[in-house]
Design an enzyme around this catalytic site. Structure first.
Site, short mmCIF file in Angstrom:
data_model
loop_
_atom_site.label_atom_id
_atom_site.label_comp_id
_atom_site.label_asym_id
_atom_site.label_seq_id
_atom_site.Cartn_x
_atom_site.Cartn_y
_atom_site.Cartn_z
N GLU A 162 20.58 50.17 59.93
CA GLU A 162 21.04 49.12 60.18
C GLU A 162 20.24 47.55 59.69
O GLU A 162 20.94 46.59 59.18
CB GLU A 162 20.69 48.67 61.82
CG GLU A 162 21.82 49.47 62.51
CD GLU A 162 21.21 50.93 62.86
OE1 GLU A 162 21.85 51.28 63.99
OE2 GLU A 162 20.30 51.22 62.32
N GLU B 50 22.40 57.20 67.07
CA GLU B 50 22.01 56.63 68.41
C GLU B 50 23.03 57.34 69.64
O GLU B 50 22.43 57.62 70.79
CB GLU B 50 22.15 55.24 68.55
CG GLU B 50 21.13 54.44 67.85
CD GLU B 50 21.26 52.96 67.97
OE1 GLU B 50 20.33 52.24 68.31
OE2 GLU B 50 22.40 52.42 67.44
#
Length: 269
Positions: free
Chosen positions: A152, A132
């Site tokens: 995640e 990210e």
């Protein structure tokens, strides 16, 4: 080691003030290497604070930013790595209020909005929050050893620092869902095919490629680059009025007259 308190007006950046980053600065560029090798450059609260300090400097002294991690070395056999993600030991202890504070998302959004372009030089793992962080850059250059993805959901959380919307914009919905909902990890070649990186280079050439791009940007007019980046990221409904307003400002800038006159003079020769 606790980093020294950064003076927001300090120039240049003091490398000794950082414990989790290796920082170098020249006239046109700031290079920042994530430096927590014992935990594969996992992003912790201290690294977040230090990256905010870099942003403070670059907001007042706009320069190209190059983000990288540990580089592989053939002699030692070490493998390169960008960032393995957020620090799991810290992440495990975070609760509702921490999520609402947007610790990583706030930082990555700030990096994305820096006045001058940001280049991510990616080798090895760029996972979770590390990926990210890379998505927040304007340019991404990678190696064949790059492994980028969003694991995640395997840890009971979601990618909440930009991946759910930046990734879709970068690679399209089908590939974004493969990564976010099915845990697909992309290789360097996959990233190039998907358009997630713009260039695939040898690990030994990674920083040279990033610096060459930074130099290319630095040869352009800084105000024109900053204005173009700002207008590029405005919502669709802002155009074309935003373009007209920005161009009106540039049409009055000294650099416009100097650079255009230099072009005309060169053409006459």
């Amino acid at each position: 080691m606790t980093p020294a308190v950064m003076d927001d007006a300090a120039h240049p950046l003091d490398p000794a003030a950082f414990a989790t980053l290796l920082v170098t600065e020249n006239d046109g560029c700031v290079a920042v290497a994530l430096n927590r090798p014992a935990v594969r450059n996992a992003i912790d609260a201290q690294m977040v604070a230090e990256l905010h300090a870099v942003c403070t400097h670059l907001e007042s002294t706009p320069k190209v930013l190059i983000l990288s991690g540990i580089l592989g070395e053939e002699k030692t056999g070490t493998k390169g790595i960008f960032a393995s993600g957020a620090d799991i030991a810290e992440l495990r202890e975070r609760r509702r209020d921490d999520a609402l504070a947007g610790i990583n998302s706030g930082l990555f959004d700030r990096i994305a909005k820096l006045p001058m372009p940001v280049i991510a030089a990616l080798d090895g793992y760029a996972l979770g929050g590390g990926a990210e962080l890379a998505y927040a850059a304007d340019f991404r250059i990678g190696t064949a050893a790059l492994r980028m993805g969003q694991p995640e959901a395997s840890l009971g959380i979601m990618a909440a620092a930009g991946a759910t919307w930046r990734l879709k914009e970068l690679v399209g919905e089908p590939m974004a869902k493969q990564m976010l909902l099915a845990g697909k990890i992309l290789t360097g070649e996959d990233c190039l095919s998907a358009g997630l990186i713009t260039e695939l280079v040898e690990a030994s050439e990674l920083m040279a490629a990033a610096r060459a791009l930074a130099d290319r940007i630095a040869r352009l007019d800084p105000l024109a680059v900053q204005t173009t980046k700002r207008v590029f990221h405005m919502p669709r409904e802002s155009h074309p009025e935003a373009d007209n307003q920005a161009q009106a400002e540039l049409f009055e800038s000294p650099a416009k007259f100097e650079r255009m006159q230099a072009f005309l003079d060169k053409r006459k020769k």
